[in-house]
Design a protein around this motif. Structure first.
Motif, PDB file in Angstrom:
ATOM      1  N   ALA A 135      -7.269  46.595  22.432  1.00 41.18           N
ATOM      2  CA  ALA A 135      -6.888  46.431  21.031  1.00 41.18           C
ATOM      3  C   ALA A 135      -7.046  47.754  20.292  1.00 41.18           C
ATOM      4  O   ALA A 135      -7.676  48.681  20.798  1.00 41.18           O
ATOM      5  CB  ALA A 135      -7.761  45.361  20.398  1.00 41.18           C
TER       6      ALA A 135
ATOM      7  N   THR B 111      -3.440  41.778  21.175  1.00 42.21           N
ATOM      8  CA  THR B 111      -3.651  43.160  21.616  1.00 42.21           C
ATOM      9  C   THR B 111      -4.953  43.297  22.404  1.00 42.21           C
ATOM     10  O   THR B 111      -5.126  44.260  23.148  1.00 42.21           O
ATOM     11  CB  THR B 111      -3.725  44.148  20.430  1.00 42.21           C
ATOM     12  OG1 THR B 111      -4.791  43.750  19.581  1.00 42.21           O
ATOM     13  CG2 THR B 111      -2.426  44.187  19.668  1.00 42.21           C
TER      14      THR B 111
ATOM     15  N   SER C  47      -1.040  48.530  22.354  1.00 41.87           N
ATOM     16  CA  SER C  47      -1.393  47.789  21.147  1.00 41.87           C
ATOM     17  C   SER C  47      -0.790  48.422  19.896  1.00 41.87           C
ATOM     18  O   SER C  47      -0.635  47.744  18.883  1.00 41.87           O
ATOM     19  CB  SER C  47      -2.907  47.724  20.997  1.00 41.87           C
ATOM     20  OG  SER C  47      -3.436  49.007  20.732  1.00 41.87           O
TER      21      SER C  47
ATOM     22  N   MET D  64       2.310  46.819  18.389  1.00 40.55           N
ATOM     23  CA  MET D  64       1.976  45.440  18.009  1.00 40.55           C
ATOM     24  C   MET D  64       1.172  45.427  16.721  1.00 40.55           C
ATOM     25  O   MET D  64       1.373  44.579  15.844  1.00 40.55           O
ATOM     26  CB  MET D  64       1.194  44.773  19.144  1.00 40.55           C
ATOM     27  CG  MET D  64       1.998  44.667  20.423  1.00 40.55           C
ATOM     28  SD  MET D  64       0.993  44.270  21.853  1.00 40.55           S
ATOM     29  CE  MET D  64       0.743  42.523  21.638  1.00 40.55           C
TER      30      MET D  64
END
Lengths: 186, 528
Positions: free
Chosen positions: B138, B131, B156, B159
């Motif tokens: 991230a 990410t 992100s 994920m």
């Protein structure tokens, strides 16, 4: 520690039963995380916090008007995202008698170049007063459609319960107007 | 083991498969334990590098090295990597290695599931760490993933959620394996109360894991549906409540804190008696204290949210129940101290780490009691005082216990003694620098420095510089740890079966040769 050699490998207890039981516990915990939602609503209502109280339907109307007592109700309007709406109450506050029914309008104007859908969430201070504040009619929670440039009054009708504790003489009713593009207005 | 037993079971003495297949298809508890520990060490350095970025930026006021968004990504990822990637897999690795050896079982109960639960982790962390390179960066809203902030991340977000799901599945399977191994695979005569404390604390930890990891999975699933399917669990516009996420999250989050410390209690309860040459004082009370802490962990989550909107009665309840935890924890600290009382102490590296744990974990415990007080918490919350508190319980607490465990058992794993001087240097440098790093953060917090900020007011400069110097020193000291481990794997003085001969440690793991044979206890030992 070492015993004599054993003829056969030691008998192991079957794992299947225990693994099943443990998986059930894990599944139960997963269910519990979703069960916390209704539980949270119940707790919020009982403790008088959050907005769980505010979805109530109209309760018994108190026709006993307490004209000897005056309570100030303030009105506050917050647009959740700056710029999309002008949103304000028509009057800043009202002095009301417990038991009597009052109407107030909140006015919202769509300032964007497109149609908008919005949804309002109410809040009351002090929080403990929710159960003494009855909204007979409210625009809250229902999706509201606004065409380009549309200005509309959003009405609230309320009664302050005569059993309101005497130490409360001022209530603040506020609405936060959220953009709710995914909501479907009826 | 007697020679007769070994030869009687030649069929079980298959040697490990060659090359990568040994690791990819591993079902041997020792191989899987090793993989967990190596993975954890790598993650420790990954998360540590992120901490170095944080401390470098905070060395001086102003923005020097990174922009504020990236700083927030670093704080968030540092926490996620250290909690789910370093501390928890390290304990699972130790459990894999030691629980079968300590209860006299040939392997973990469910070896294939064991393989699966390990191999989920590299995928989970590849996903999480990647990410850093996706649009939007991230996750940067803190490891607690509070909505609505978390819902505003870029690519992100899904994920992160999927990575958390994978870690959760891995932990739950690992925990089930531990429980089944302990309850079903004990050697004859190994009654529950005869089990070593490390096994006991892991049994209780495993129950905590299967009770709360699914709750986290539920909470993040609700985030996912709020983001992608327009549900309103935490969306006020739809009648939901973001505060509810905090309740669900911390219902998981507080037991999680004890998941990261109970196995450490077990390790300390193994090391201190060995190097005091006395049995553990109050062993049964240790078990009850551990169980009490585990129970209390379920009813104290509200102390993470004192300022977030809560009725007075709930604040009182959470404050008092939190303070109650000091009682069983006090029992433990007392028992460890009483074990050393009039013992014949020696200070090998594992004992040094255990003593460091005892002193510094207690400091973290005291600041925890301070934070439990509602009026004090109003002042301390969201400041560096909180950062100092939880780093004291996690670094010289959980991490020191893990390092102590490695120094205690690694001769059993590799068959070699490590470089004692190097290990002791590692301990002293770590201990000095960890205090230089975290103790000033108490002062910063009491003076009002908020946490999770890349820049700060100039009056906080001095202590931040001290803290950063401690941070760099602590980070560099850990290279010695890696060197000591690598040297010990590659060679060294031969370790005996008992390893710590003059301390004569008790426990089944010391009855088999060092290094532990690939298959051990294929015939169950008799415990008397």
């Amino acid at each position: 520690m070492d015993g004599p050699p054993r003829a056969a490998p030691p008998e192991r207890r079957p794992h299947r039963k225990l693994v099943t039981a443990l998986l059930i516990i894990a599944g139960g915990s997963f269910a519990l995380s979703w069960g916390l939602i209704p539980l949270y609503t119940v707790f919020s209502r009982d403790l008088g916090v959050g907005n769980a109280e505010s979805k109530e339907g109209p309760e018994a109307v108190h026709d006993r008007i307490d004209a000897s007592r005056t309570v100030t109700v303030e009105f506050i309007a917050y647009p959740a995202s700056v710029g999309n709406f002008d949103f304000r109450p028509q009057v800043a506050e009202m002095r009301v008698h417990p038991g009597a029914q009052y109407d107030v309008d909140f006015v919202a104007k769509n300032r964007t170049a497109g149609a908008l859908t919005a949804r309002a969430v109410p809040s009351l201070a002090p929080q403990d007063a929710w159960k003494y504040f009855h909204k007979m009619r409210c625009f809250c929670f229902d999706p509201q459609n606004f065409a380009v440039g549309e200005t509309r009054a959003l009405p609230v009708r309320f009664v302050v319960d005569p059993t309101l504790p005497v130490d409360i003489d001022r209530l603040s009713l506020s609405f936060t107007l959220y953009d709710a593009p995914q909501a479907v207005a009826h | 083991m007697a020679h007769a037993i070994d030869t009687a079971h030649d069929a079980h003495d298959a040697q490990p498969a060659a090359g990568i297949k040994r690791w990819l298809f591993a079902t041997n508890h020792k191989d899987i334990g090793t993989m967990y520990l190596v993975f954890s060490l790598i993650m420790f350095f990954v998360g540590g590098s992120m901490a170095m970025v944080i401390r470098a930026e905070l060395f001086e006021p102003g923005l020097q090295f990174v922009d504020p968004g990236f700083f927030n990504e670093m704080t968030t990822m540092h926490a996620l990597v250290m909690i789910f990637g370093a501390v928890m897999p390290a304990f699972v690795g130790l459990a894999n290695w030691m629980i079968p050896l300590q209860v006299g079982a040939p392997d973990m109960a469910l070896p294939r599931m064991n393989n699966f639960s390990f191999w989920l982790l590299p995928f989970a962390f590849t996903l999480l760490l990647s990410t850093l390179f996706v649009p939007g960066g991230a996750p940067a809203g803190g490891w607690t993933m509070y909505p609505p902030l978390v819902l505003q991340f870029g690519d992100s977000f899904p994920m992160l959620i999927f990575a958390v799901h994978l870690m959760g599945v891995s932990s739950i399977m690992g925990a089930i394996n531990v429980i089944v191994t302990i309850l079903n695979m004990r050697a004859p005569g190994m009654t529950l109360l005869k089990m070593p404390l490390f096994v006991w604390t892991w049994l209780i930890t495993a129950y905590l894991l299967i009770a709360v990891m699914p709750v986290l999975a539920g909470a993040v699933t609700m985030l996912l549906t709020d983001h992608f399917f327009h549900t309103s669990f935490f969306n006020a516009a739809g009648g939901g409540d973001p505060l509810m996420f905090e309740h669900i999250f911390w219902f998981f989050g507080h037991p999680e804190v004890y998941i990261m410390i109970l196995p450490a209690f077990g390790i300390i309860s193994e090391i201190i008696p060995t190097f005091s040459r006395k049995p553990l004082f109050g062993a049964t009370s240790m078990i009850y204290a551990t169980a009490s802490i585990a129970f209390l962990s379920f009813i104290v989550w509200g102390h993470h949210m004192f300022v977030d909107g809560m009725p007075l009665s709930a604040e009182m309840f959470f404050m008092l129940s939190t303070m109650l935890i000091a009682v069983p924890t006090g029992v433990k600290v007392f028992n460890w101290t009483a074990t050393m009382w009039r013992g014949s102490l020696s200070f090998e590296p594992p004992m040094l780490f255990a003593l460091g744990f005892l002193f510094m974990f207690t400091i973290g415990g005291f600041s925890g009691v301070m934070l439990a007080m509602v009026p004090a918490d109003f002042q301390y919350n969201q400041t560096y005082f909180v950062v100092a508190h939880f780093h004291y319980v996690l670094v010289p607490g959980a991490v020191f216990a893990i390092m102590g465990a490695v120094y205690y058992w690694i001769p059993k794993w590799t068959g070699h003694m490590y470089n004692m001087t190097l290990a002791k240097t590692h301990f002293w440098l770590s201990t000095i620098f960890v205090n230089v790093l975290f103790f000033p953060q108490h002062f910063l917090g009491l003076a009002g420095m908020p946490r999770r900020i890349p820049d700060y007011a100039v009056q906080f400069t001095d202590w931040n510089m001290v803290s950063s110097i401690g941070g760099f020193g602590f980070g560099l000291s850990q290279i010695l740890f890696a060197i000591a481990i690598i040297q010990c794997v590659r060679g060294g003085r031969k370790a005996s079966a008992m390893v710590w001969n003059d301390a004569a440690p008790t426990g089944l793991e010391w009855t088999i040769p060092s290094p532990a044979p690939y298959h051990s206890f294929t015939t169950a030992p008799e415990v008397h």
